[in-house]
Design an enzyme around this catalytic site. Structure first.
Site, PDB file in Angstrom:
ATOM      1  CB  THR A   1      -0.966   0.014   1.200  1.00 48.59           C
ATOM      2  OG1 THR A   1      -0.240  -0.175   2.393  1.00 48.59           O
ATOM      3  CG2 THR A   1      -2.013  -1.067   1.048  1.00 48.59           C
TER       4      THR A   1
ATOM      5  CE  LYS B   1      -0.668  -3.737   4.199  1.00 48.39           C
ATOM      6  NZ  LYS B   1      -1.098  -2.350   4.404  1.00 48.39           N
TER       7      LYS B   1
ATOM      8  CB  THR C   1      -0.445  -4.349  13.433  1.00 50.13           C
ATOM      9  OG1 THR C   1       0.923  -4.015  13.532  1.00 50.13           O
ATOM     10  CG2 THR C   1      -1.016  -4.664  14.761  1.00 50.13           C
TER      11      THR C   1
ATOM     12  CD  GLU D   1       2.395   5.514   6.521  1.00 51.92           C
ATOM     13  OE1 GLU D   1       1.591   4.971   5.765  1.00 51.92           O
ATOM     14  OE2 GLU D   1       2.062   6.188   7.507  1.00 51.92           O
TER      15      GLU D   1
ATOM     16  CB  THR E   1      -5.314  14.232  -1.402  1.00 53.38           C
ATOM     17  OG1 THR E   1      -3.945  14.112  -1.022  1.00 53.38           O
ATOM     18  CG2 THR E   1      -6.128  14.761  -0.261  1.00 53.38           C
TER      19      THR E   1
END
Lengths: 405, 405
Positions: free
Chosen positions: B152, B178, B189, B276, B405
């Site tokens: 993702t 992932k 998780t 991230e 977005t």
């Protein structure tokens, strides 16, 4: 810019309480970084302190001194004197001792407070050298300067003031606070000083500051980090011509308590509004909990989720992240089918899923606001809790990445 | 760029386990977003799942189907099918049913997995329409493509593979995973799929995946957000010519377990390395705890502190923030004088204060590294726990503010 925070309101002087400010150049030359507060003889003082096991030397000392009829509060910013071991405690003791000598009280009558970088030794000499300067400008009208003098990463000074008539007499409650990061209860995780000219017996004053802190400073969180230093003090000078308040149940107590709570809530919310990098002021309301703790667990899970905080920053109604946080808050046997979630008055999730009536436009409209209420209905009982927090912005990362540079 | 993560290693095929990939255009046209995995008849499958009360429809369904001798795993990215109520469950049931029909098994023999945005209805038709495409390229050599197909916000595909000799036979363990945000135990998780050609009785396989997850996927955290969806599956096809493993205590079990744990740890750490916005790979080791829980409480307090994470991002040895986090972790009667803290081998705090030998240069040298170990010695007992996390960077805020977005 702080969210929805105007200029400092008028801060009414409190008879019997004077404030003096000086600049010791602890972190930055020229900055006001030392504040002395003087409570008239006969004042009572109560306080609540950080629950962090690594509480700073001044916190440990302050708790001790609180039992010795304190008269002076000595605050420095720029250095927290935390994680500094014995030399840190010696430095705190020495600053109290020097101030006591200058004003002719016992060292135990001085309450020390430090805030700033953790782990660097307190520059006691710098502080001591400017004590005469701060003492020379002690004045009941110095609240605004003192509010500026206790700032660290705050962008604006914070103060609140109210008056109430008790026994036909005007009673004033005025306070200042500081804090913008490392803000999370449990405890008054910032510095707050609230003074009143009411006359209040010390145990009653202690109960009042605890109650009021639990509704204000203990219900705000910016980053979930409970500071090592923070303290909230309530001072009652007794200069108003009212009968001493000796019972928590009395009418006068209730009148005073309402005003103190209102001032402390305003001060606490001001800290959130000026939260590091904050672009939103977010109220998180959890209703229908089976008990107080589960309401708070859910509220803090939502308030501390970096994913929710970044969505708030982006004005993105990513309500799925809210459901996810409610789901991992640790509430036992949570029935997700009973859960509804609102953004202000827009129902975004009902029975644990996206509300049928919900449209992305409705959510986007609320999220675009500077002030947002996230309301979670648990459907388990009658308990409610409310807390206040901010979003997580680029600015937060910048401020905290560059804090010591 | 992921921290210290090279190109995908060689992923050895696992006899009896085939993977097929397709592109359904769920979130972005052209992206590989559907993966089918096929386990040969006679395989055993075990799994661990998110503990989030709002677990997604596929998680609920997957747990049920696990009891019905499953043969197929169906994964989609781009949509989590969580917070979607009954329509979401119906969509999950329908995709399983359609795949079952095409391959001529019972619907209960298909395990569904979804990951992506929460709260939007699964586009089941899109997924169903590309199932033939994915089935047409089922192959034992497709691990690398499947690793890409389950991504993702991951920036790189993640895989690990090992071989071990058991009973004179080569046994292979290969896995992919992932996950890059919303990463926090308790539970696997993320998505993880690990297959072996060993023959393992299902209850033993279940014990193995639980044990291995507790040492790997349940010891990583990026942002403290426990996802609604994530699942870790261990598949044993039984194609290797070894005796069936029916006892957790056996020598063969131990040999296999070592390899499975090693593969799962590599997969879990890869998720952190690709966290991230991560610029650092941080190991947090808590030694000397009185029990396992207090070690974990301290480790998570440090791992989740935004102040520590931003200091790590800034390569700032702001060790006071570490002490503060240890102090508020909630360990009962914590004696701060017994606490030592190390950055790699540099002792930064001793007896709860700055170490006498410590210099800022030593701390800065370690903090400048991409990989850092924060070690906390509690001095209370013999328990230890280790977990892995990242820093908090501008990029984390950007990714999560712009996610939809």
């Amino acid at each position: 810019m702080p969210v929805g925070l105007g200029p400092l309101p008028t801060l009414n002087p409190v008879p019997g309480f004077r404030l003096g400010i000086a600049s010791a150049g602890i972190k930055r030359p020229g900055r006001k970084d030392v504040v002395i507060m003087e409570a008239a003889e006969g004042s009572t003082i109560a306080g609540v302190f950080t629950t962090n096991a690594f509480c700073a030397a001044p916190v440990t000392l302050c708790k001790k001194h609180l039992e010795h009829a304190p008269r002076y509060l000595l605050v420095n910013t720029g250095n927290a004197n935390a994680g500094t071991g014995k030399p840190g405690m010696q430095a705190a003791v020495r600053t109290c001792g020097e101030l006591a000598r200058m004003v002719n009280v016992q060292p135990e009558q001085v309450l020390p407070f430090s805030t700033g970088v953790i782990g660097e030794l307190l520059p006691a000499d710098k502080i001591i050298s400017v004590l005469p300067q701060a003492l020379s400008n002690l004045s009941e009208s110095n609240w605004a300067d003192a509010a500026a003098g206790i700032m660290t990463t705050d962008t604006v000074p914070k103060g609140a003031s109210r008056q109430v008539t008790i026994d036909g007499q005007t009673v004033t409650v005025t306070g200042i606070s500081k804090g913008a990061g490392m803000i999370r209860p449990n405890m008054a995780t910032m510095l707050g000083y609230i003074a009143t000219d009411a006359k209040v017996a010390q145990p009653v004053l202690q109960q009042l500051v605890r109650e009021a802190a639990d509704l204000s400073f203990n219900r705000i969180t910016i980053d979930g980090d409970t500071s090592t230093n923070d303290s909230c003090m309530l001072i009652a000078t007794g200069k108003a011509a009212i009968t001493e308040i000796t019972e928590a149940g009395s009418a006068a107590y209730q009148q005073l308590a309402d005003v103190v709570k209102s001032v402390m809530l305003e001060l606490a919310q001001a800290i959130v509004r000026d939260g590091e990098g904050a672009t939103k002021f977010v109220t998180i309301k959890v209703n229908g909990g089976g008990n107080r703790d589960e309401c708070l667990d859910v509220a803090y899970a939502v308030a501390h989720s970096p994913l929710i905080k970044t969505a708030l920053f982006a004005s993105d109604p990513n309500w799925g992240r809210i459901l996810a946080a409610v789901g991992y808050a640790g509430v036992p046997e949570l029935d997700v089918e009973k859960i509804d979630v609102y953004l202000d008055e827009v129902c975004i999730a009902q029975h644990g899923g996206r509300a049928a009536s919900y449209t992305e436009e409705q959510g986007a409209r609320v999220m675009a606001q500077e002030e947002i209420t996230i309301r979670i209905e648990l459907g388990r009982g009658d308990y409610s809790e409310t807390l206040w927090t901010t979003d997580l912005s680029h600015e937060y990362v910048r401020i905290n990445a560059e804090y010591r540079t």
